[in-house]
Design a protein around this motif. Structure first.
Motif, PDB file in Angstrom:
ATOM      1  N   LEU A 133       0.756  -1.237  -0.197  1.00  0.00           N
ATOM      2  CA  LEU A 133       0.002  -0.041   0.055  1.00  0.00           C
ATOM      3  C   LEU A 133       0.850   1.442   0.143  1.00  0.00           C
ATOM      4  O   LEU A 133       1.926   1.269   0.501  1.00  0.00           O
ATOM      5  N   LYS A 134       0.266   2.399  -0.808  1.00  0.00           N
ATOM      6  CA  LYS A 134       1.090   3.473  -0.717  1.00  0.00           C
ATOM      7  C   LYS A 134       0.058   4.797  -0.293  1.00  0.00           C
ATOM      8  O   LYS A 134      -1.067   4.285  -0.233  1.00  0.00           O
ATOM      9  N   PRO A 135       0.743   5.829   0.191  1.00  0.00           N
ATOM     10  CA  PRO A 135      -0.092   6.805   0.628  1.00  0.00           C
ATOM     11  C   PRO A 135      -1.369   7.234  -0.141  1.00  0.00           C
ATOM     12  O   PRO A 135      -2.413   7.789   0.150  1.00  0.00           O
ATOM     13  N   GLU A 136      -0.982   7.019  -1.517  1.00  0.00           N
ATOM     14  CA  GLU A 136      -1.884   7.684  -2.644  1.00  0.00           C
ATOM     15  C   GLU A 136      -3.198   6.724  -2.739  1.00  0.00           C
ATOM     16  O   GLU A 136      -4.034   6.894  -3.284  1.00  0.00           O
ATOM     17  N   ASP A 137      -3.106   5.706  -1.981  1.00  0.00           N
ATOM     18  CA  ASP A 137      -4.089   4.485  -1.756  1.00  0.00           C
ATOM     19  C   ASP A 137      -5.363   5.009  -0.921  1.00  0.00           C
ATOM     20  O   ASP A 137      -6.380   4.549  -0.748  1.00  0.00           O
ATOM     21  N   THR A 138      -4.777   5.713  -0.136  1.00  0.00           N
ATOM     22  CA  THR A 138      -5.913   6.453   1.119  1.00  0.00           C
ATOM     23  C   THR A 138      -7.105   7.145   0.328  1.00  0.00           C
ATOM     24  O   THR A 138      -7.096   7.807  -0.545  1.00  0.00           O
ATOM     25  N   ALA A 139      -8.515   6.422   0.893  1.00  0.00           N
ATOM     26  CA  ALA A 139      -9.509   6.723   0.168  1.00  0.00           C
ATOM     27  C   ALA A 139     -10.655   6.059   0.900  1.00  0.00           C
ATOM     28  O   ALA A 139     -10.172   5.061   1.802  1.00  0.00           O
ATOM     29  N   VAL A 140     -11.808   6.293   0.638  1.00  0.00           N
ATOM     30  CA  VAL A 140     -12.982   5.307   1.224  1.00  0.00           C
ATOM     31  C   VAL A 140     -13.206   4.492  -0.346  1.00  0.00           C
ATOM     32  O   VAL A 140     -13.396   4.951  -1.338  1.00  0.00           O
ATOM     33  N   TYR A 141     -13.163   3.265   0.188  1.00  0.00           N
ATOM     34  CA  TYR A 141     -13.279   2.101  -0.924  1.00  0.00           C
ATOM     35  C   TYR A 141     -14.869   1.815  -0.765  1.00  0.00           C
ATOM     36  O   TYR A 141     -15.289   1.573   0.323  1.00  0.00           O
ATOM     37  N   TYR A 142     -15.247   1.644  -1.882  1.00  0.00           N
ATOM     38  CA  TYR A 142     -16.653   0.973  -1.904  1.00  0.00           C
ATOM     39  C   TYR A 142     -16.775  -0.336  -2.579  1.00  0.00           C
ATOM     40  O   TYR A 142     -16.155  -0.335  -3.721  1.00  0.00           O
ATOM     41  N   CYS A 143     -17.760  -1.123  -2.311  1.00  0.00           N
ATOM     42  CA  CYS A 143     -17.976  -2.315  -3.015  1.00  0.00           C
ATOM     43  C   CYS A 143     -19.244  -2.027  -3.650  1.00  0.00           C
ATOM     44  O   CYS A 143     -20.124  -1.200  -3.531  1.00  0.00           O
ATOM     45  N   ALA A 144     -19.175  -2.444  -5.266  1.00  0.00           N
ATOM     46  CA  ALA A 144     -20.256  -2.378  -5.939  1.00  0.00           C
ATOM     47  C   ALA A 144     -20.702  -3.776  -6.773  1.00  0.00           C
ATOM     48  O   ALA A 144     -19.620  -4.789  -6.665  1.00  0.00           O
ATOM     49  N   ALA A 145     -21.943  -3.852  -7.031  1.00  0.00           N
ATOM     50  CA  ALA A 145     -22.205  -4.933  -7.998  1.00  0.00           C
ATOM     51  C   ALA A 145     -23.079  -4.754  -9.019  1.00  0.00           C
ATOM     52  O   ALA A 145     -23.897  -3.657  -8.936  1.00  0.00           O
ATOM     53  N   ALA A 146     -22.981  -5.333 -10.178  1.00  0.00           N
ATOM     54  CA  ALA A 146     -23.696  -5.150 -11.439  1.00  0.00           C
ATOM     55  C   ALA A 146     -24.509  -6.606 -11.907  1.00  0.00           C
ATOM     56  O   ALA A 146     -23.852  -7.608 -11.645  1.00  0.00           O
ATOM     57  N   ARG A 147     -25.506  -6.431 -12.361  1.00  0.00           N
ATOM     58  CA  ARG A 147     -26.460  -7.361 -12.891  1.00  0.00           C
ATOM     59  C   ARG A 147     -25.884  -7.839 -14.293  1.00  0.00           C
ATOM     60  O   ARG A 147     -25.731  -8.940 -14.505  1.00  0.00           O
ATOM     61  N   SER A 148     -25.097  -6.980 -14.923  1.00  0.00           N
ATOM     62  CA  SER A 148     -24.285  -7.385 -16.186  1.00  0.00           C
ATOM     63  C   SER A 148     -23.154  -8.374 -15.897  1.00  0.00           C
ATOM     64  O   SER A 148     -22.506  -8.021 -14.850  1.00  0.00           O
ATOM     65  N   SER A 149     -22.981  -9.014 -16.923  1.00  0.00           N
ATOM     66  CA  SER A 149     -21.533 -10.010 -16.850  1.00  0.00           C
ATOM     67  C   SER A 149     -20.573  -9.370 -17.235  1.00  0.00           C
ATOM     68  O   SER A 149     -19.413 -10.024 -16.999  1.00  0.00           O
ATOM     69  N   VAL A 150     -20.565  -8.258 -17.589  1.00  0.00           N
ATOM     70  CA  VAL A 150     -19.248  -7.663 -18.406  1.00  0.00           C
ATOM     71  C   VAL A 150     -18.582  -6.771 -17.167  1.00  0.00           C
ATOM     72  O   VAL A 150     -19.365  -5.758 -16.402  1.00  0.00           O
ATOM     73  N   VAL A 151     -17.420  -6.910 -17.204  1.00  0.00           N
ATOM     74  CA  VAL A 151     -16.697  -5.997 -16.112  1.00  0.00           C
ATOM     75  C   VAL A 151     -16.309  -4.656 -16.819  1.00  0.00           C
ATOM     76  O   VAL A 151     -15.409  -4.690 -17.427  1.00  0.00           O
ATOM     77  N   LEU A 152     -16.865  -3.848 -16.242  1.00  0.00           N
ATOM     78  CA  LEU A 152     -16.823  -2.487 -16.932  1.00  0.00           C
ATOM     79  C   LEU A 152     -16.193  -1.506 -15.768  1.00  0.00           C
ATOM     80  O   LEU A 152     -16.791  -1.632 -14.676  1.00  0.00           O
ATOM     81  N   PRO A 153     -15.345  -0.467 -16.172  1.00  0.00           N
ATOM     82  CA  PRO A 153     -14.839   0.405 -15.130  1.00  0.00           C
ATOM     83  C   PRO A 153     -15.540   1.701 -14.792  1.00  0.00           C
ATOM     84  O   PRO A 153     -15.009   2.532 -14.129  1.00  0.00           O
ATOM     85  N   THR A 154     -16.976   1.732 -14.994  1.00  0.00           N
ATOM     86  CA  THR A 154     -17.720   2.922 -15.029  1.00  0.00           C
ATOM     87  C   THR A 154     -18.479   2.812 -13.903  1.00  0.00           C
ATOM     88  O   THR A 154     -19.094   1.778 -13.669  1.00  0.00           O
ATOM     89  N   ARG A 155     -18.651   3.836 -13.066  1.00  0.00           N
ATOM     90  CA  ARG A 155     -19.732   3.774 -11.845  1.00  0.00           C
ATOM     91  C   ARG A 155     -21.086   3.504 -12.392  1.00  0.00           C
ATOM     92  O   ARG A 155     -21.759   2.818 -11.750  1.00  0.00           O
ATOM     93  N   THR A 156     -21.364   4.123 -13.487  1.00  0.00           N
ATOM     94  CA  THR A 156     -22.893   4.019 -13.983  1.00  0.00           C
ATOM     95  C   THR A 156     -23.230   2.573 -14.239  1.00  0.00           C
ATOM     96  O   THR A 156     -24.206   2.187 -14.648  1.00  0.00           O
ATOM     97  N   SER A 157     -22.104   1.540 -14.527  1.00  0.00           N
ATOM     98  CA  SER A 157     -22.385   0.180 -14.761  1.00  0.00           C
ATOM     99  C   SER A 157     -22.891  -0.644 -13.672  1.00  0.00           C
ATOM    100  O   SER A 157     -23.280  -1.979 -13.775  1.00  0.00           O
ATOM    101  N   TYR A 158     -22.778  -0.081 -12.441  1.00  0.00           N
ATOM    102  CA  TYR A 158     -22.988  -0.759 -11.309  1.00  0.00           C
ATOM    103  C   TYR A 158     -24.239  -0.370 -10.611  1.00  0.00           C
ATOM    104  O   TYR A 158     -24.620   0.734 -10.486  1.00  0.00           O
ATOM    105  N   ASP A 159     -25.088  -1.592 -10.114  1.00  0.00           N
ATOM    106  CA  ASP A 159     -26.559  -1.288  -9.748  1.00  0.00           C
ATOM    107  C   ASP A 159     -26.651  -1.320  -8.209  1.00  0.00           C
ATOM    108  O   ASP A 159     -27.638  -0.739  -7.773  1.00  0.00           O
ATOM    109  N   TYR A 160     -25.609  -1.798  -7.649  1.00  0.00           N
ATOM    110  CA  TYR A 160     -25.828  -1.786  -6.042  1.00  0.00           C
ATOM    111  C   TYR A 160     -24.344  -1.235  -5.441  1.00  0.00           C
ATOM    112  O   TYR A 160     -23.394  -1.585  -6.034  1.00  0.00           O
TER     113      TYR A 160
END
Length: 124
Positions: free
Chosen positions: A86-113
Motif C-alpha cells: 500500500l501507498k499513501p496515494e491509496d488512501t480513500a474511501v473504498y466502495y464495494c459495488a455489484a452489477a447485474r451485467s456479466s461484463v466487467v466495466l470500469p464505470t460507476r454507472t455500470s454498477y447497480d448496487y
C-alpha cells in the motif's frame, strides 16, 4: 434488492497490507459482477477492479495492478479486495459495488448496487 456491507478498512503504514470484505445479501455474488471503487478527498470515485465469475474475467486499474487482488467466497457470499504494498496515494474511501451485467466495466454507472464504503488510510 441486493445489499452490500464492506468491512476491513483501517490505518496502515506504507508498504503494508489490508483485506477488505464485502458481504452481499439478496442475491449470490457469483451471479453478479463484483467491483471495487475508491474515492479520495476532492476527487472523483474511481474504478479499482472488478470480477465476474461466470465469464472468469477480472480487470484492475493500472494504478493497482500487481498489488491488489479480487477474490470471492461463494459459501460466504463475500467479495474480497486484498491490498498489498500500500501507498499513501491509496488512501480513500473504498466502495464495494455489484452489477447485474456479466461484463466487467470500469464505470460507476455500470454498477447497480453499492455499499456504504470503508475508509483506508495509508501513512507514509
Amino acid at each position: 434488492q441486493v445489499q452490500l456491507v464492506e468491512s476491513g478498512g483501517g490505518l496502515v503504514q506504507a508498504g503494508g497490507a489490508l483485506r477488505l470484505s464485502c458481504a452481499a445479501s439478496g442475491r449470490t455474488f457469483s451471479t453478479l459482477t463484483g467491483g471495487w471503487f475508491r474515492q479520495a478527498p476532492g476527487k472523483e470515485r474511481e474504478f479499482v477492479g472488478g470480477s465476474n465469475w461466470i465469464s472468469s474475467t477480472t480487470r484492475y486499474s493500472d494504478s493497482v495492478k500487481g498489488r491488489f487482488t479480487i477474490s470471492g467466497d461463494n459459501a460466504k457470499n463475500t467479495l474480497y479486495l486484498q491490498m498489498n504494498s500500500l501507498k499513501p496515494e491509496d488512501t480513500a474511501v473504498y466502495y464495494c459495488a455489484a452489477a447485474r451485467s456479466s461484463v466487467v466495466l470500469p464505470t460507476r454507472t455500470s454498477y447497480d448496487y453499492w455499499g456504504q464504503g470503508t475508509q483506508v488510510t495509508v501513512s507514509s
